[in-house]
Design an enzyme around this catalytic site. Structure first.
Site, PDB file in Angstrom:
ATOM      1  N   THR A  25     -64.571 -36.118 -29.179  1.00 43.60           N
ATOM      2  CA  THR A  25     -63.414 -36.868 -28.684  1.00 43.60           C
ATOM      3  C   THR A  25     -62.512 -35.930 -27.877  1.00 43.60           C
ATOM      4  OG1 THR A  25     -63.489 -38.317 -30.604  1.00 43.60           O
ATOM      5  CG2 THR A  25     -61.406 -38.232 -29.411  1.00 43.60           C
ATOM      6  N   THR A  28     -62.784 -32.989 -22.684  1.00 47.39           N
ATOM      7  CA  THR A  28     -64.025 -32.240 -22.459  1.00 47.39           C
ATOM      8  C   THR A  28     -65.218 -33.058 -22.948  1.00 47.39           C
ATOM      9  OG1 THR A  28     -62.651 -30.321 -23.028  1.00 47.39           O
ATOM     10  CG2 THR A  28     -64.983 -29.898 -22.595  1.00 47.39           C
ATOM     11  N   LYS A  94     -59.261 -28.175 -34.746  1.00 44.61           N
ATOM     12  CA  LYS A  94     -59.392 -29.466 -34.093  1.00 44.61           C
ATOM     13  C   LYS A  94     -58.390 -30.439 -34.703  1.00 44.61           C
ATOM     14  CE  LYS A  94     -63.388 -31.201 -33.231  1.00 44.61           C
ATOM     15  NZ  LYS A  94     -62.859 -31.611 -31.916  1.00 44.61           N
ATOM     16  N   GLY A  95     -58.299 -31.614 -34.075  1.00 46.92           N
ATOM     17  CA  GLY A  95     -57.526 -32.669 -34.721  1.00 46.92           C
ATOM     18  C   GLY A  95     -56.162 -32.945 -34.138  1.00 46.92           C
ATOM     19  N   GLY A  97     -55.957 -35.124 -32.107  1.00 49.56           N
ATOM     20  CA  GLY A  97     -56.093 -36.579 -32.037  1.00 49.56           C
ATOM     21  C   GLY A  97     -56.103 -37.193 -33.434  1.00 49.56           C
ATOM     22  N   GLU A 103     -65.021 -36.387 -36.881  1.00 54.22           N
ATOM     23  CA  GLU A 103     -65.438 -35.181 -36.144  1.00 54.22           C
ATOM     24  C   GLU A 103     -66.069 -34.161 -37.099  1.00 54.22           C
ATOM     25  OE1 GLU A 103     -62.203 -35.298 -32.478  1.00 54.22           O
ATOM     26  OE2 GLU A 103     -61.874 -33.934 -34.129  1.00 54.22           O
TER      27      GLU A 103
HETATM   28  C1  5RP Z   1     -59.609 -34.133 -30.935  1.00 55.61           C
HETATM   29  C2  5RP Z   1     -60.054 -32.752 -30.662  1.00 55.61           C
HETATM   30  C3  5RP Z   1     -60.364 -32.402 -29.247  1.00 55.61           C
HETATM   31  O1  5RP Z   1     -61.704 -32.001 -29.168  1.00 55.61           O
HETATM   32  C4  5RP Z   1     -59.444 -31.301 -28.817  1.00 55.61           C
HETATM   33  O2  5RP Z   1     -58.104 -31.763 -28.888  1.00 55.61           O
HETATM   34  C5  5RP Z   1     -59.767 -30.829 -27.380  1.00 55.61           C
HETATM   35  O3  5RP Z   1     -59.428 -31.818 -26.465  1.00 55.61           O
HETATM   36  P1  5RP Z   1     -59.643 -31.607 -24.913  1.00 55.61           P
HETATM   37  O4  5RP Z   1     -61.105 -31.522 -24.664  1.00 55.61           O
HETATM   38  O5  5RP Z   1     -59.012 -32.846 -24.296  1.00 55.61           O
HETATM   39  O6  5RP Z   1     -58.914 -30.344 -24.497  1.00 55.61           O
HETATM   40  O7  5RP Z   1     -60.187 -31.924 -31.532  1.00 55.61           O
HETATM   41  O8  5RP Z   1     -59.380 -34.303 -32.309  1.00 55.61           O
END
Ligand code: 5RP
Length: 223
Positions: A25, A28, A94-95, A97, A103
């Protein structure tokens, strides 16, 4: 092409015919999903996906990628996801989100977990740039926070976007964003937080990533 897209495309080279692939999520991970869809469409790559979030599931569905529900799988071939922080020993944070639980389940279920990021995510220790997100059962938040206070953490409940209530994850949990002393070892912290009643999951991914791919100024390297 930006570094996030470049590293996602690099990770997609690990996808082989008939794999069951976990979708992360974030921005990337989105590039990775788009590349999988291109490979399926243009190169007739056959694969099945399982998503770590509703938003990634919707993206995969909108691109016609075959998708199965998490409750129907017991292992996956490959998981590819981004991270907020990455240390030299491949520990991730992570997290940011709402999908930490799924995840981590997919990271653990994967025969291979590839973390992908641009160089801005590299840190010397976990917690350098962000507080540690700790998902807690809503009715347990005060007791869980007390346990966290007792091991030296500082922080509180994450507010919702409108700042008129608290953030609720896709799993229905509250999130405590907690800062720890700089010299706290991530492995030790992982074990300490895992041991607190009321904690559902937390953002330290220790010993889960097999490969970390980092893109910097148009070049991808493995950590
Ligand atoms: C979500 C995550 C995402 O992988 C992390 O925030 C990286 O996000 P991005 O690829 O938009 O930089 O852990 O829970």
């Amino acid at each position: 092409m930006n570094d996030k897209q470049l590293v996602a495309l690099h990770a997609a080279k690990h996808v082989k015919h008939d794999m069951l692939v976990g979708l992360g999520t974030g921005s990337t991970a989105n590039y990775f999903i788009e590349e999988l869809a291109r490979l399926a469409r243009e190169e007739h790559l056959k694969l099945t996906t399982v998503a770590s979030s509703t938003i990634s599931a919707q993206k995969a569905q909108s691109l016609n990628l075959p998708i199965v529900a998490l409750e129907h799988i017991s292992s996956i071939d490959l998981y590819v996801d981004g991270a907020d922080e990455i240390t030299p020993d491949k520990t991730l944070l992570k997290g940011r989100g709402s999908d930490l639980v799924k995840e981590k389940l997919l990271a653990k279920a994967a025969r291979q977990f590839i973390a992908v990021a641009d160089a801005s995510k590299l840190v010397t220790h976990i917690g350098e740039n962000f507080a540690i997100p700790i998902e807690v059962i809503p009715f347990a938040w005060q007791l869980a926070k007390k346990s966290l206070d007792q091991i030296g953490a500082v922080g509180g409940l994450r507010p919702n976007a409108a700042k008129d209530g608290y953030w609720v994850t896709s799993h229905g949990s509250y999130v405590l964003d907690m800062k720890f002393a700089e010299n706290t070892d991530a492995k030790e912290l992982n074990a300490l937080i895992n041991n607190i009643p009321g904690v559902v999951e937390h953002g330290i991914f220790h010993n889960l990533a097999d490969i970390v791919l980092i893109a910097r100024d148009g070049r991808v390297t493995e950590q």
